[in-house]
Design a protein around this motif. Sequence first.
Motif, short mmCIF file in Angstrom:
data_model
loop_
_atom_site.label_atom_id
_atom_site.label_comp_id
_atom_site.label_asym_id
_atom_site.label_seq_id
_atom_site.Cartn_x
_atom_site.Cartn_y
_atom_site.Cartn_z
N ALA A 163 0.87 -1.40 0.25
CA ALA A 163 -0.19 0.01 -0.04
C ALA A 163 0.89 1.26 -0.48
O ALA A 163 2.50 1.32 0.75
CB ALA A 163 -1.04 -0.03 1.46
N PRO A 164 0.50 2.05 -0.66
CA PRO A 164 1.83 3.04 -0.41
C PRO A 164 1.45 4.11 0.88
O PRO A 164 0.28 3.96 1.59
CB PRO A 164 0.01 4.27 -2.11
CG PRO A 164 -0.19 3.43 -2.82
CD PRO A 164 -0.73 2.42 -1.46
N PRO A 198 0.32 3.75 -5.80
CA PRO A 198 1.26 3.09 -6.57
C PRO A 198 2.00 3.96 -7.44
O PRO A 198 1.81 4.41 -7.95
CB PRO A 198 1.31 1.89 -6.39
CG PRO A 198 -0.19 0.94 -6.34
CD PRO A 198 -1.74 2.60 -6.32
N SER A 199 3.38 3.95 -6.65
CA SER A 199 4.12 4.31 -7.23
C SER A 199 4.84 3.61 -8.01
O SER A 199 4.62 2.94 -8.94
CB SER A 199 5.86 4.78 -6.73
OG SER A 199 6.64 3.75 -6.11
N ARG A 200 5.49 4.27 -9.49
CA ARG A 200 6.31 3.49 -10.99
C ARG A 200 7.00 2.79 -10.64
O ARG A 200 6.69 1.65 -11.21
CB ARG A 200 6.59 5.10 -11.81
CG ARG A 200 7.21 4.37 -13.04
CD ARG A 200 7.21 5.50 -13.98
NE ARG A 200 7.33 6.75 -13.86
CZ ARG A 200 6.35 7.18 -14.29
NH1 ARG A 200 5.83 6.03 -14.98
NH2 ARG A 200 5.43 8.16 -14.31
N GLY A 245 12.15 11.76 -6.77
CA GLY A 245 11.04 11.39 -7.00
C GLY A 245 10.14 11.85 -8.37
O GLY A 245 8.81 11.29 -7.86
N TRP A 246 10.38 12.62 -9.08
CA TRP A 246 9.88 13.33 -10.07
C TRP A 246 9.41 11.53 -11.24
O TRP A 246 8.59 11.44 -11.82
CB TRP A 246 10.07 14.09 -11.01
CG TRP A 246 9.45 14.81 -10.35
CD1 TRP A 246 10.91 16.11 -9.76
CD2 TRP A 246 8.81 16.16 -10.74
NE1 TRP A 246 10.28 17.05 -9.58
CE2 TRP A 246 8.89 17.12 -9.44
CE3 TRP A 246 7.26 15.72 -10.78
CZ2 TRP A 246 7.79 18.27 -9.62
CZ3 TRP A 246 6.28 16.22 -10.56
CH2 TRP A 246 6.88 17.72 -10.00
N ALA A 247 10.85 10.76 -10.57
CA ALA A 247 10.80 9.61 -11.87
C ALA A 247 9.62 8.87 -11.03
O ALA A 247 8.82 7.23 -11.76
CB ALA A 247 11.78 8.77 -12.02
N ALA A 248 9.38 8.48 -9.58
CA ALA A 248 8.73 7.28 -8.62
C ALA A 248 7.23 8.12 -9.05
O ALA A 248 5.88 7.15 -9.17
CB ALA A 248 8.98 7.67 -7.72
N TRP A 249 6.55 9.08 -9.18
CA TRP A 249 5.36 9.60 -9.42
C TRP A 249 4.81 9.43 -10.73
O TRP A 249 5.16 9.40 -11.73
CB TRP A 249 4.97 11.15 -9.51
CG TRP A 249 3.27 11.79 -9.57
CD1 TRP A 249 2.13 10.99 -8.82
CD2 TRP A 249 3.00 12.37 -10.01
NE1 TRP A 249 1.44 11.51 -8.62
CE2 TRP A 249 1.13 12.61 -9.69
CE3 TRP A 249 3.19 13.47 -10.08
CZ2 TRP A 249 0.26 14.00 -9.78
CZ3 TRP A 249 2.38 15.07 -10.59
CH2 TRP A 249 1.07 14.98 -9.69
N ALA A 282 9.32 11.19 -3.11
CA ALA A 282 10.20 10.20 -3.27
C ALA A 282 10.36 9.19 -1.99
O ALA A 282 10.58 8.10 -2.14
CB ALA A 282 11.56 11.25 -2.80
N PRO A 283 9.56 9.37 -1.10
CA PRO A 283 9.04 7.91 0.19
C PRO A 283 8.81 7.21 -0.56
O PRO A 283 9.36 5.90 0.01
CB PRO A 283 8.33 8.97 1.20
CG PRO A 283 9.25 10.28 1.41
CD PRO A 283 8.82 10.93 -0.25
N ASP A 284 7.57 6.86 -1.45
CA ASP A 284 7.39 5.97 -1.87
C ASP A 284 7.29 4.81 -3.02
O ASP A 284 7.72 4.30 -3.10
CB ASP A 284 5.67 6.46 -2.53
CG ASP A 284 4.18 6.46 -1.18
OD1 ASP A 284 3.96 5.86 -1.26
OD2 ASP A 284 4.82 7.48 -0.66
N GLY A 285 8.90 6.35 -3.54
CA GLY A 285 9.22 5.23 -4.53
C GLY A 285 10.56 4.50 -4.31
O GLY A 285 11.18 4.15 -4.63
N VAL A 286 11.25 5.22 -3.21
CA VAL A 286 12.58 4.84 -2.75
C VAL A 286 12.27 4.02 -2.33
O VAL A 286 12.33 2.18 -1.07
CB VAL A 286 13.06 5.74 -1.11
CG1 VAL A 286 13.81 4.96 -0.18
CG2 VAL A 286 13.67 6.72 -2.31
#
Length: 372
Positions: free
Chosen positions: A5-6, A12-14, A298-302, A347-351
């Motif tokens: 879960a996000p 969810p992130s990318r 972070g931009w890559a993760a969204w 970024a937190p979700d992506g990491v």
Amino acid sequence: MKEAAPLWLATPSRFAGLSLRGARIGVALLALLLLATLLALASPGAPPINHDPANRGEDQVDVVRYETIVQGVRGGGGYYPVTAQALRAGDDAMQPFLTFRLPTLAVVQAALPPAATMLLLYALVAGVMFAWYRQVRSAFATPAPVWVAMALLAGGLIAFVKADLACFHEIWAGLLIALSLAVRREGKWIEAAAIGLIAMLIRETAALYVVIMAVFAFAEGHRKEAIGWATTLGVLAVVLALHAHAVSLVVRETDPALAGWPGPLGFGFFITTMQLWTVLTLAPLWFAAPVIGLALFGWAAWKSALALRALAVFSGYAALLALFGRADTFYWGLMIAPTLLIGLAFAPDGVRDLIARAQDPRRKITVTRVVR
């Protein structure tokens, strides 16, 4: 492996659905990016500024020059003769014709009282904040990270509310790029393209942003939108041709030309410019550099079309600064400074997702036999 879960994001992130191999490659690339940002420690920075009002002419040579040009036009002078006089007085390069800024900003500011110029600037800043609030509020599951993102946006706007930089062309062009990017939606692009055109008519380097938007529109099959963005580039080409002719009428053969290209300054130079123009200027470079890297990540993760466009724009200007920038063109970073730090909120979700997906899902079970 089931997607977690996000943490902050509404979806969810990318990286939440990456394979084990893909996630491990992603972790390696993230580590490489963070290490690359530390190249800034060995990169030439912007010219030193001592903030002494008595030395403002030395610290802000370009700003003082633009203020002089505005005052000259306000006093009844023609833009091109006034600009030529200001450049000669500073023994500045006058060739090629792009050493003369387009007259748009100077003419408008000369026609307005200084107070009106500042009100217009602050209104544009407020418009950027509102437009990005509308974009990010749906990206997060709760209000708290939305306000974190807005605080990060404010951190990228600190240079854009300084009265003594109001004559700087990149201040206005950077805000207009940020606004154009935020108002563009699928099927709603005319306003974004019009704002992008205004940005180019103030600072022609905004054409890189417009080219990127046109490429995305074409790649996604939005033919009318691609034609619209391309049309604004055609308008710019005509304006630049007229501009070049006007410059040729006031430049002499003996006037100095721009010095040759010194060679690429590298990715580290991009990082130093981002630190300079954002709130990270208050932090030491060894800390600010990886933070900027995390913002890009972070931009890559969204997982959104807007995030991909934003990341492409950041990457494009990063390449421009790294490959063609000079120590005295650090102000190019203003073109993307407003919105870069928002990426830290994603970024937190992506990491978390990248690390989780990079872990081997097979559990190792050790059986211990106990003999009594």
